[in-house]
Design a protein around this motif. Structure first.
Motif, PDB file in Angstrom:
ATOM      1  N   TYR A 289     -27.502  76.496  29.808  1.00 48.56           N
ATOM      2  CA  TYR A 289     -28.358  76.269  30.966  1.00 48.56           C
ATOM      3  C   TYR A 289     -27.499  75.465  31.938  1.00 48.56           C
ATOM      4  CZ  TYR A 289     -32.647  74.699  33.317  1.00 48.56           C
ATOM      5  OH  TYR A 289     -33.636  74.436  34.218  1.00 48.56           O
ATOM      6  N   SER A 291     -27.669  72.804  33.629  1.00 52.67           N
ATOM      7  CA  SER A 291     -27.591  71.346  33.524  1.00 52.67           C
ATOM      8  C   SER A 291     -26.809  70.922  32.284  1.00 52.67           C
ATOM      9  CB  SER A 291     -28.994  70.745  33.433  1.00 52.67           C
ATOM     10  OG  SER A 291     -29.564  71.050  32.161  1.00 52.67           O
ATOM     11  N   ASP A 293     -28.064  70.775  29.335  1.00 56.94           N
ATOM     12  CA  ASP A 293     -28.987  70.199  28.347  1.00 56.94           C
ATOM     13  C   ASP A 293     -29.595  71.224  27.410  1.00 56.94           C
ATOM     14  OD1 ASP A 293     -30.314  67.744  30.680  1.00 56.94           O
ATOM     15  OD2 ASP A 293     -28.675  67.618  29.215  1.00 56.94           O
ATOM     16  N   ALA A 294     -29.344  72.500  27.658  1.00 60.77           N
ATOM     17  CA  ALA A 294     -29.938  73.548  26.826  1.00 60.77           C
ATOM     18  C   ALA A 294     -29.013  74.754  26.829  1.00 60.77           C
ATOM     19  CB  ALA A 294     -31.308  73.933  27.389  1.00 60.77           C
ATOM     20  N   ASP A 308     -33.184  73.483  23.366  1.00 66.02           N
ATOM     21  CA  ASP A 308     -32.900  72.263  24.114  1.00 66.02           C
ATOM     22  C   ASP A 308     -32.065  71.348  23.215  1.00 66.02           C
ATOM     23  OD1 ASP A 308     -33.401  69.374  24.999  1.00 66.02           O
ATOM     24  OD2 ASP A 308     -34.238  70.523  26.658  1.00 66.02           O
ATOM     25  N   LEU A 309     -30.943  70.870  23.744  1.00 68.67           N
ATOM     26  CA  LEU A 309     -30.026  70.086  22.914  1.00 68.67           C
ATOM     27  C   LEU A 309     -30.518  68.666  22.662  1.00 68.67           C
ATOM     28  CD1 LEU A 309     -26.720  71.372  24.486  1.00 68.67           C
ATOM     29  CD2 LEU A 309     -27.562  71.820  22.201  1.00 68.67           C
TER      30      LEU A 309
ATOM     31  N   ALA B  36     -38.112  66.770  27.349  1.00 75.01           N
ATOM     32  CA  ALA B  36     -37.047  67.750  27.544  1.00 75.01           C
ATOM     33  C   ALA B  36     -37.511  68.837  28.510  1.00 75.01           C
ATOM     34  CB  ALA B  36     -36.643  68.360  26.206  1.00 75.01           C
ATOM     35  N   LEU B  40     -36.021  70.011  32.228  1.00 71.75           N
ATOM     36  CA  LEU B  40     -35.588  71.377  32.549  1.00 71.75           C
ATOM     37  C   LEU B  40     -36.283  71.836  33.825  1.00 71.75           C
ATOM     38  CD1 LEU B  40     -35.686  73.117  29.030  1.00 71.75           C
ATOM     39  CD2 LEU B  40     -33.662  72.490  30.326  1.00 71.75           C
ATOM     40  N   TYR B  43     -34.845  70.175  36.944  1.00 64.92           N
ATOM     41  CA  TYR B  43     -33.565  70.764  37.338  1.00 64.92           C
ATOM     42  C   TYR B  43     -33.795  72.056  38.126  1.00 64.92           C
ATOM     43  CZ  TYR B  43     -28.727  72.225  37.315  1.00 64.92           C
ATOM     44  OH  TYR B  43     -27.474  72.611  37.728  1.00 64.92           O
TER      45      TYR B  43
END
Lengths: 394, 73
Positions: A289, A291, A293-294, A308-309, B36, B40, B43
């Protein structure tokens, strides 16, 4: 941004004194640096006190249970529920704007140049072609000594490409603009695996390449010397894909394989830091993703999933009863709101990443879609297919 | 149950690696899915306007879209 991997992980092993990539290891409570061979030897030395095979196995089981428990505790809501308050997306009109014809057989892989215009593609016929996607002209072409060139990548500088496949290697070809360019003559063999090369990617510079292989490992190589800088062991079967984290998020990458696992690795230590096993079949494609983060995955189980990490779990599944063929490749639009996925049923599905619904289905290819990448500035995406062509969509 | 056969020591090495790996994975810090998900979404929202495939950009700005020619009547 220079990453000095050589200084950290390469040197004389504390046990055998050979110059090799090193791993930190605890020997009788002291820190040492051993090469991977000596780490293996240490691990195979007999049982420690109070340790039996059975006790190790039961500890593994209880740790797995604990992992599941910890993950479940934080599973307070679904992504698509939180996303209910987000505005729904309108109708999308995406069409094929260019068709790149020239390969003699299945297109297996493609990559964009940072100039947002050039594309490198590789095929089962052994050819690797560099195209100008605006004009559809072929700028460079080289024939590899093997068929099934399954991986190709553009160097960040735009001055070289890397590719490989059934030759078990990853080779780098500098691109020149000489009139009678002989690309094959300047070829440099960088990576050597013991099975086919399935994926490759340059890191932030032209100096290092990350590879994934049918031999079940990933590896980081120095392009100039061909030296192995770090290897990544952990997949239980062929590794089919990899993607590097966006540079702001640090030195990690994600890989997916035939063992149905997606694994996130620390590039410096060679350690797997997170792993996910929710797919029911081979993972063909993984993509971060924007950002960092995923990441999303596409699999032969006909689903794409989002992991999602920071929550350390799967947070979305993109699937429909009507979609029964495997997803071969996935990529995000610039904002991460859209996920484009190419399938073995010749279509491309466009998913709303947050709501989990499909927003569009694109027809055009006449055989499996095998590879798909969004351009660096997000204005278009390119798909490659077993129908021998590449298409640019916008 | 001697530890001297090749396969047994391989199994031990494997089991030890598995336990070590699981220990590392179990010890990482996690956040709630609600947090989370919110991140997302944030963003996406922040970058939506600059996403050409999401917003659609006029043909004149997209090198891949054909520019319509003017017809003089």
């Amino acid at each position: 941004m220079d990453q000095t991997f050589l200084a950290i992980v390469f040197g004389p092993c504390d046990k055998c004194s050979k110059n090799k990539p090193l791993r930190p290891v605890s020997v009788k409570s002291e820190q040492r640096s051993y090469c991977s061979l000596c780490v293996e030897m240490m691990a195979t030395e007999g049982l420690h006190e109070n340790e039996t095979l059975a006790s190790l196995k039961s500890e593994a089981e209880s740790l797995k249970g604990k992992l599941e428990e910890e993950r479940a505790k934080l599973h307070d809501v679904e992504l698509h529920q939180v996303a209910e308050r987000v505005e729904a997306l309108g109708q999308f009109v995406m069409k094929t704007r260019r068709t790149l014809k020239g390969h003699g057989n299945k297109v297996l892989c493609m990559d964009w140049c940072k100039d947002k215009r050039r594309i490198v593609s590789s095929s089962q016929d052994g050819k690797v072609i560099v195209w100008d996607s605006f004009t559809t002209n072929k700028e460079h072409a080289v024939t590899m000594p093997c068929t099934w060139v399954m991986a190709c990548a553009y160097a960040p500088s735009g001055c070289a490409i890397a590719c490989g496949g059934l030759d078990n290697k990853c080779s780098v070809y500098p691109l020149t603009f000489e009139k009678n360019e002989n690309m094959a003559a300047k070829k440099k063999s960088v990576a050597m695996h013991t099975n086919y090369l399935s994926a490759c990617s340059f890191t932030n510079s032209d100096m290092q390449i990350l590879t994934a292989s049918g031999d079940g490992t990933c590896a980081l190589w120095d392009v100039e010397s061909g030296q192995l800088l770090q290897s990544f062991h952990g997949h239980g079967a062929d590794v089919l894909c990899l993607d590097l984290a966006p540079s702001e998020t640090g030195n990690t990458f994600v890989s997916g394989g035939c063992d149905k696992k997606a694994m996130v690795w620390d590039m410096r230590s060679g350690q797997c830091v997170q792993s996910f096993e929710t797919h029911d079949s081979d993972i063909n494609s993984v993509r971060y993703y924007p950002s960092g983060d995923a990441f999303a995955s596409g699999s032969d189980d006909a689903t794409c999933r989002l992991y999602d990490l920071r929550a350390d779990r799967e947070v979305a599944i993109y699937s429909k009863e009507s979609i029964i063929f495997g997803a071969s490749s996935v990529d995000f639009s610039l904002s991460g709101r859209l996920l484009f996925a190419g399938y073995n049923d010749y279509t491309i599905n466009v998913w709303d990443v947050l709501k989990g619904s499909r927003v569009s289905i694109l027809f055009g290819h006449e055989n499996r879609v095998s590879t798909l990448r969004v351009s660096p500035d997000g204005t278009a995406f390119c798909s490659g297919s077993w129908d021998h062509t590449l298409r640019i969509w916008a | 149950m001697s530890g001297k056969t090749g396969t047994t020591t391989n199994n031990i090495a494997q089991a030890r690696r598995t336990v070590q790996q699981l220990r590392i994975e179990a010890s990482i810090e996690r956040i709630k899915v609600s947090k989370a998900s919110a991140d997302l979404m944030l963003y996406c929202e922040e970058h939506a306007k600059k996403d050409p495939l999401l917003m659609g950009i006029p043909a004149s700005e997209n090198p891949f879209k054909d520019k319509k020619t003017c017809i003089l009547l």
